[in-house]
Structure formats: structure tokens, C-alpha cells
Scaffold this active site. Structure first.
Site, short mmCIF file in Angstrom:
data_model
loop_
_atom_site.label_atom_id
_atom_site.label_comp_id
_atom_site.label_asym_id
_atom_site.label_seq_id
_atom_site.Cartn_x
_atom_site.Cartn_y
_atom_site.Cartn_z
N THR A 157 0.84 -1.26 0.13
CA THR A 157 -0.14 0.18 0.08
C THR A 157 0.99 1.32 -0.08
OG1 THR A 157 -1.95 1.04 1.13
CG2 THR A 157 -0.30 0.23 2.47
N ARG A 158 0.20 2.51 -0.62
CA ARG A 158 0.71 3.58 -0.36
C ARG A 158 -0.34 4.46 0.18
NH1 ARG A 158 2.00 5.11 -5.63
NH2 ARG A 158 1.00 3.19 -6.30
N ASN A 159 -1.54 3.99 0.53
CA ASN A 159 -2.93 4.57 0.88
C ASN A 159 -3.13 4.80 2.11
OD1 ASN A 159 -4.21 5.57 -1.59
ND2 ASN A 159 -3.78 3.61 -2.34
#
Lengths: 99, 417
Positions: free
Chosen positions: B193-195
Site C-alpha cells: 500500500t501507499r494509501n
């Protein structure tokens, strides 16, 4: 065949809903996400491209919703204010003419 | 012995301080930028096992042309140390020398230079990214490299100090494997993830947990989800790193998951947006972290329209027998007003009523200053995100110029005592 239109989603909280209702536009809101109200302002392809060029943070969500997202808040606020002022959602040409 | 990607032992290449202090005396010093520092950590702690250093030409060529290291191990992205010819001449660098890599003025790692070479960047871009267009962020990064590359093994001589609030989430491979064992997890599925998570992300994890659980007994919790956030170079408009890591963990703290099935962690890596090739890299990385399964959705690690929705799945299939991690493919999750719940597009048949949402749409709601409904965004997650904006993001949960300029560094290399 009618020209394809691309929505800008103006998300409606209580404050915005009150202003829209006062302008007689409350009925134009749709429920888009689990009851969250949205007012859609449409751009044609040329207007979409101009918006994406004018506001580099904006993004066309081509994969999921085909909508123009991530316009800066102040730009969204100006679009919203123009809708209330003109009592219409057909404001994109007039709005973009300012730029 | 712990085996990682390619069934090679995971070795921490870290020298103890007393020995290190002696070894670095009189070495030529090379200051490095954050990308290289991230990769030094990746190599020395075993995140990038079996790599022991920055790649030589044979490995780079083989990675580009065959998606393998020169020894045949599957590997998809070149790991490069670049310098200009002028810097190399000025410092008198040549193969056989050991040099000291410094970060922010302090000693970080010894590099034993084995080779100095050059490589056609355009060919590298075509092979890795499937395009040589400079607007692709991976190509842009490649073109920004200096013209020469140095190969050589890396040994960390000074451990990074991970700053708050990131410190609990830096869990290197050998430590991670202990944590999994302590929890009794027989299988662990990775969530890349990067969220900040909306409920679509939450259900991606929950769906993958079900898929991973499969035939295992249910008398005890045997399956965990590892959120492995990629922490690296940021672009304006991204979520700030503090918000990503703390909101992911908030899903556990607020009970949407629990200690018995959820753990949040980070890996330092500047995303290349290589789509299918990055998916293969993620498989290697998470194998090293001890994971047994890896979640892949549509257009994994892609950007723009460079890759098809399932290109990553197709590339993974070509090397599946050589990977020790099982891909778990995820369909989209959406809100169905008829069902009154988040559901999978593979389950629900009220297609005309579906309310799809993407990370972009949810971000747009937040930018508008509107609080999304709890079925779309957990209120605890929203509150933590907004708190992070105030505390770390100069008033915004999204990356701004102020954040890029003044943010708290994720890690520092302290002076050597």
C-alpha cells in the site's frame, strides 16, 4: 450520438446542501456513495482537457468513475459558488472563461 | 537458517560498531542521496535478499533481458549505484577499493567496489518499464541517473535511527519472521500500500485473508495480514507517510482487525511504477519478509495507462514455480445500496445499482472537506488521517510543498559514537 460528458463531483455536506436548497437546486443532488450526496457538473472533452491543464493536481479517473477528481478545494468552492449564483449546474463554459 | 527469495539464506550485512569504527578509518567517503540510502537498508537487512550489494553489469543485463540475476534467480528491477565519471575520477575510485557511504554527513555503509560500468538507459527503460518515455516516472528516474554505475557488496556500519511515528513499523526480515512465529501464523498475506485505507482497501485485505485461510483449521488464528507500506519518494498530492502508516494500523486498533490477524509495517523503497515488473519485485521482497501469500489487484504498481489491468498477474504466472509466495488475486470491492454493504464485483449481481469508488474519488471527497460515510471510510481512520494532517502535514493529509521541504525525516543516520 451525443457528445460524451465527464462529471466533476461536488461533494455535498450539510452547509453546501443548505445553500443549494435555498437556490432551489437541492433536488439536483444525487446519492452516490452509501448515502453521500453529490452534485455533478459536467464538462465536455475539450473542457476536461482544459481543466486538467489549468489545475495540475486534478486527475481524470479513467479506470473507475470517468470523473474529474482532485481539483483544489478553492476551485471546487468557486464552481459551487457559481452554481448557487447562477442557480444552474450548466456553468462550466462560463467558469472556464475566467481563466 | 532462514531462507528467503530464491531459497537463499537471509543474511544481515551489518557490522558491529566497535569493528566498524576501525574499518571505516581512512576510507574515501561518498555522500549518498535518500534513494540510495533506502536501498542500502534494503540490501543490508535482507529485504532485497539474495542481493548483497549494488548490481554489476552481468546482473543488470540479465535482469533487463531475462528478468533474472546472472545466477538465474528471478529478479525484475535493477538496483543501481550511480556516479558521474567526474566524481569517479575526482575520488580516484576503482574496482577493489572499499569506500564509505555517508548519509547526511554520517557514516552509513562500506561498499566494496567490484566493477565500474555503464549501461544504455533507454534499453534499460524499455526492458523494465516497457516504454522509454521520459514521462513514465520509472524512466524519468532512470534517465536522472548519472552515467556510470558502481557495483559492490554493502555492509551497514551504522544502523539507521527510525524516527517517530515510524519506529514501531520498521521490522526487518529476520525480526518479522520471529513476529509471525510468536503469533502462531502459518500463512501471512501481504497488502502492498501507499494509501490511507478506505473500506474498499479494508475488504481487499479481508477478502485476501479468507482466500489465504483456505483449508487451514479454525481452532486458532492461523492467518495474518501484513500491511507493508512503501515509504519513499513522495509526490505532491500523495497521502503523507505518517497518515498512511498510522491509519493502516488504526484499522487494527479500532477493531476492524485485531492483533490476532493484522500487523502494519514499512519498507523503504522509491516506487518505480514498473507495474508487472514491480509486482515480481514485491513478490521477492515479501518472500524475504516471511510472507506466504501476496495480494495483487488490478494494475498493481502501475501508472497512467502503461499497463493492462492484469499484466502483473500474467507476468507472475510465468515465474510462479520459482516463487515461494502464492499470488492472491483480488477483484474490486464496491458499495451496493441494494445489499447495503461493501461487496465484491464477483459476488453481487445488482450491477445497475453498484456504487464504485476509487482511491482517487475518496481523496476528492476529503479534499472537499467532506467526511465520507462510515461504510466508505471508517470514522476512526478519517480522524487519525486528519490529526496526521495537523500534526505532521502542515495542515493537510496530502503532500504539499511545505511537507516536502520540512517533513520529519523517516530515518536518520546518527553520528558514530
Amino acid at each position: 450520438m451525443s457528445e460524451e460528458k465527464f462529471p466533476i463531483n461536488i461533494w455535498i455536506n450539510e452547509d453546501r446542501y443548505a445553500k443549494l436548497s435555498k437556490a432551489g437546486l437541492g433536488d439536483l443532488c444525487e446519492e452516490m456513495l452509501a448515502g453521500l450526496k453529490v452534485l455533478r457538473v459536467y464538462a465536455d472533452a475539450a473542457q476536461r482537457d482544459k481543466i486538467l491543464k489549468l489545475f495540475p493536481t486534478a486527475k481524470f479517473d479513467s479506470a473507475t468513475t470517468k470523473s474529474i477528481e482532485l481539483l483544489p478545494k478553492d476551485v471546487k468552492d468557486k464552481i459551487f459558488d457559481t452554481i448557487v449564483e447562477k442557480e444552474s449546474v450548466d456553468i462550466m463554459a462560463a467558469f472556464l472563461a475566467k481563466f | 537458517m532462514e531462507l528467503g527469495h530464491g531459497r537463499k539464506p537471509i543474511v544481515e550485512r551489518i557490522m558491529e560498531p566497535a569493528e566498524a569504527k576501525e574499518k571505516i578509518k581512512n576510507l574515501v567517503q561518498i555522500p549518498i542521496r535518500s534513494q540510495i540510502a533506502n536501498e542500502v537498508i534494503g540490501i543490508s537487512y535482507g529485504f532485497f535478499s539474495p542481493l548483497q550489494g549494488f548490481m554489476g553489469k552481468a546482473d543488470v543485463d540479465s535482469v533487463c533481458k531475462k528478468m533474472r540475476l546472472a545466477d538465474g534467480t528471478v529478479w525484475s528491477i535493477p538496483i543501481l549505484f550511480d556516479l558521474t565519471a567526474e566524481e569517479i575520477a575526482k575520488l580516484g575510485l576503482k574496482p577493489g577499493m572499499s569506500v564509505l557511504l555517508t548519509f547526511n554527513g554520517n557514516p552509513m555503509a562500506i561498499m566494496e567496489i567490484s566493477e565500474i560500468f555503464d549501461y544504455d538507459k533507454k534499453e534499460m527503460c524499455k526492458a523494465v518499464y516497457g516504454t522509454d518515455e521520459a514521462k513514465h516516472p520509472g524512466c524519468a528516474r532512470t534517465y536522472a541517473y548519472a552515467d556510470k554505475f558502481l557495483a559492490g557488496n554493502i555492509t551497514l556500519v551504522n544502523r539507521p535511527k527510525i524516527n517517530a511515528p515510524y519506529d514501531p513499523y520498521f521490522i526487518p526480515p529476520l525480526e518479522m519472521r520471529k513476529r509471525f512465529a510468536e503469533r502462531g501464523w502459518k500463512r501471512v498475506v501481504a497488502h502492498q500500500t501507499r494509501n490511507v485505507p478506505h473500506t474498499g482497501h479494508e475488504w481487499l485485505m479481508k477478502g485476501a485473508w479468507f482466500q489465504t485461510y483456505a483449508e487451514l483449521p479454525i481452532d486458532k488464528p492461523y492467518v495474518g495480514v501484513l500491511v507493508n507500506a512503501i515509504i519513499g519518494a513522495k509526490r505532491k498530492g500523495d497521502y503523507i507517510d505518517e497518515a498512511i502508516i498510522l491509519t493502516q494500523d488504526e484499522l487494527r486498533k479500532s477493531g476492524y482487525f485485531g492483533d490476532h490477524n493484522h500487523l502494519t509495517s514499512l519498507t523503504f523503497w522509491d516506487m518505480r511504477y514498473a507495474g508487472p515488473r514491480e509486482a515480481v519485485f514485491h513478490a521477492a521482497l515479501r518472500t524475504n519478509l516471511g510472507l506466504t501469500h501476496h495480494m495483487y489487484g488490478r494494475d498493481h504498481a502501475g501508472v497512467g495507462t502503461y499497463y493492462g489491468a492484469y499484466d502483473a498477474h500474467n507476468l507472475l504466472a510465468t515465474v510462479k514455480d520459482e516463487l515461494d509466495i502464492v499470488p492472491v488475486y483480488s477483484m474490486n470491492w464496491l458499495f451496493c445500496p441494494h445489499c447495503g454493504e461493501i461487496t465484491s464485483e464477483g459476488l453481487c449481481n445488482h450491477k445497475s445499482e453498484w456504487q464504485k469508488f476509487s482511491g482517487t474519488v475518496v481523496r476528492s471527497i476529503v479534499v472537499d472537506g467532506v467526511k465520507p460515510p462510515r461504510l466508505i471510510y471508517r470514522p476512526e481512520v478519517f480522524d487519525v488521517m486528519m490529526e496526521c494532517g495537523e500534526k505532521y502535514g502542515f495542515g493537510s493529509p496530502f503532500v504539499t510543498d511545505d511537507y516536502l521541504e520540512k517533513r520529519i525525516p523517516v530515518f536518520e543516520i546518527p553520528p558514530m559514537k
